[in-house]
Structures are given as C-alpha cells and as structure tokens.
Scaffold this motif. Structure first.
Motif, PDB file in Angstrom:
ATOM      1  N   TYR A 173       4.185   0.992   2.113  1.00 60.39           N
ATOM      2  CA  TYR A 173       4.014   0.075   3.236  1.00 60.39           C
ATOM      3  C   TYR A 173       3.805  -1.345   2.724  1.00 60.39           C
ATOM      4  CZ  TYR A 173       2.751   4.255   6.012  1.00 60.39           C
ATOM      5  OH  TYR A 173       2.729   5.472   6.642  1.00 60.39           O
ATOM      6  N   TRP A 191       1.384  -3.940   9.962  1.00 56.17           N
ATOM      7  CA  TRP A 191       1.983  -3.081   8.954  1.00 56.17           C
ATOM      8  C   TRP A 191       3.452  -2.831   9.271  1.00 56.17           C
ATOM      9  CZ3 TRP A 191      -1.050   0.204   5.369  1.00 56.17           C
ATOM     10  CH2 TRP A 191      -2.420  -0.105   5.378  1.00 56.17           C
ATOM     11  N   GLY A 192       4.227  -2.632   8.222  1.00 60.29           N
ATOM     12  CA  GLY A 192       5.587  -2.164   8.422  1.00 60.29           C
ATOM     13  C   GLY A 192       5.587  -0.676   8.722  1.00 60.29           C
ATOM     14  N   GLN A 193       6.769  -0.147   8.988  1.00 55.95           N
ATOM     15  CA  GLN A 193       6.899   1.273   9.325  1.00 55.95           C
ATOM     16  C   GLN A 193       6.833   2.165   8.095  1.00 55.95           C
ATOM     17  OE1 GLN A 193      10.748   0.976  11.221  1.00 55.95           O
ATOM     18  NE2 GLN A 193      11.871   1.435   9.328  1.00 55.95           N
ATOM     19  N   GLY A 194       6.963   1.554   6.920  1.00 55.34           N
ATOM     20  CA  GLY A 194       6.934   2.323   5.682  1.00 55.34           C
ATOM     21  C   GLY A 194       8.315   2.763   5.244  1.00 55.34           C
ATOM     22  N   LEU A 224      -4.499   6.542   1.349  1.00 54.88           N
ATOM     23  CA  LEU A 224      -3.892   5.238   1.119  1.00 54.88           C
ATOM     24  C   LEU A 224      -4.348   4.657  -0.215  1.00 54.88           C
ATOM     25  CD1 LEU A 224      -4.633   3.930   4.705  1.00 54.88           C
ATOM     26  CD2 LEU A 224      -2.373   4.561   3.842  1.00 54.88           C
ATOM     27  N   GLN A 277       1.296   5.739   0.118  1.00 54.63           N
ATOM     28  CA  GLN A 277       0.656   6.953   0.611  1.00 54.63           C
ATOM     29  C   GLN A 277       1.524   8.153   0.267  1.00 54.63           C
ATOM     30  OE1 GLN A 277       0.247   7.287   4.953  1.00 54.63           O
ATOM     31  NE2 GLN A 277      -1.765   8.219   4.629  1.00 54.63           N
ATOM     32  N   ILE A 315       0.876  -1.171   0.000  1.00 50.51           N
ATOM     33  CA  ILE A 315       0.000   0.000   0.000  1.00 50.51           C
ATOM     34  C   ILE A 315       0.914   1.222   0.000  1.00 50.51           C
ATOM     35  CG2 ILE A 315      -1.780   1.252   1.289  1.00 50.51           C
ATOM     36  CD1 ILE A 315      -1.072  -2.251   2.406  1.00 50.51           C
TER      37      ILE A 315
END
Lengths: 112, 119
Positions: free
Chosen positions: B96, B109-112, B47, B41, B39
């Motif tokens: 992400y 979720w990962g931290q991005g 998102l 952003q 995903i």
C-alpha cells in the motif's frame, strides 16, 4: 523497535454492544514536546486500512462518534459505543513517536 | 478528493528488484507537511511500515529491511516510488501507499497491489 501489544486478538460482539480494545506500548509514546503519536485504524474485509483516531483521542474525518480513543504513556484504548454491523474487521493501533513507525498485531472484531 | 493507486509487476523471481509506483491526485508532494508512505501486508497478516518520503525530500526507512529500500518521488507527475532489492519469498505481500501528513498519520490509502515472489 516499539512493540504494540493489542488485546484481545479477537472480539465477538452483538449489535449495540459497547466494546474496548487495548493497545499497550513497550515504551512511553509521549515525546519530549508533549505529543503522543498514537493512532487507530480499521481494516474492513478486502479493504485498505482507514484512519479512525489520531493523536490518541481525535476522531478522523467522517468517522462516527461511537468511536473514541483514550490513554497516555504506554496504555491506550479504543472504545466502540454501540457496535454496528459495518464495524467488523481488524483494528490496528500504530505509533509514530519512536522510529521506526510500528503497528500493533491487530484485533479482529466479529459480529455475533 | 485525494486518491492513490499503486502499480507493480505482480510476480517476480527471488533476487530481483521490486519496483512499485504510487500515482496520486488531490494533493501535492511539494506542499509543506505532505508525504507518502509505503506499508505492506502479507496475506492474512498484519501491517508493516516500510518507508516515508516528505515534501522536502526527507526520507525514512524501516531498518529491518536494512539497505534494500529506496524511496523517491516525481513531484511534477504526482508519483512516488519504492524499490526493494534482492527480493525473497518473504516479500510476498500486498503493498500500500498512503498519504502521510505532518501529524504523522496515514490519512488516505491506495487500494493496494499484490506482489508475489516465486521461482
């Protein structure tokens, strides 16, 4: 694509106040098997989104029970019963009934 | 404990190929019902779902990115990958990766990772 319209876009609340966020879908999210794949996420400032509600009304793991979800078909609501300071951020609804998976545009919750 | 972490190039030029890696722990992509999604952003915006890959190697893409996306996995090393070809400034975003399950929600979720496309 399914369009999810969230209202309001911004919400200002005091601590302890109860608030609701609406998510309206351009198509019914009820699938032929009777499932409704509608979810709610909160993205706190500077953080990744986190799951709040899955399948319309089920509380995610570790999510406080002041959060609740309801709705059916095309109209869904997230309610926070007694806002706390940690609830500030942007709330997103998401649908997975119809491909492609889509998110609402978000509702920003501010604390007065 | 489930964790995910994205890695990527940081900056790349228009027309190049963006390669992203998601390294995860606490679950296996060989487990029935498990998947990883990507995903993105853009800064200050909402998102956008890009792609999912499942335990059985089923893959699903957002058609808005047409044929630019390729998702893959390395089950033995607990990694998932996303490639986006022919990037443009509009691909500048935080990307992400997230665990998705058989109920179709992104649970962890990962931290991005921030990616900037600039000439």
């Amino acid at each position: 694509d399914v369009v999810l319209t969230q209202t309001p876009s911004t919400l200002s609340a005091t601590i302890g106040q109860s608030v609701s966020i609406s998510c309206r879908s351009s198509q019914s999210l009820l699938d032929s098997a009777g499932n409704t794949y509608l979810y709610w996420y909160l993205q706190r400032p500077g953080q990744s989104p986190q799951l709040l509600i899955y399948l319309v009304s089920n509380l995610g793991s570790g999510v406080p029970n002041r959060f609740s979800g309801s709705g059916s078909g095309t109209d869904f609501t997230l309610k926070i019963s007694g806002v706390e300071a940690e609830d500030l951020g942007v709330y997103y609804c998401m649908q997975a009934t119809h491909a492609p998976l889509t998110f609402g545009s978000g509702t920003k919750l501010e604390i007065k | 404990q489930v964790t995910l972490k994205e890695s990527g190039p940081g900056i790349l030029q228009p027309s190049q190929t963006l390669s992203l890696t998601c390294t995860f722990s606490g679950f296996s992509l060989s487990t029935y019902g498990m998947g990883v999604g990507w995903i993105r952003q853009p800064s200050g915006k909402g998102l956008e779902w890009l792609a999912n890959i499942w335990w059985d190697d089923d893959k699903y893409y957002n058609p808005s990115l047409k044929n630019r996306l390729t998702i893959s996995k390395d089950t033995s090393n607990n990694q998932a990958f996303l490639k986006i070809t022919n990037v443009d400034t509009a691909d500048t975003a935080t990307y992400y990766c997230a665990q998705i399950n058989y109920l179709y929600y992104f649970d962890y979720w990962g931290q991005g990772v921030m990616v900037t496309v600039s000439s």
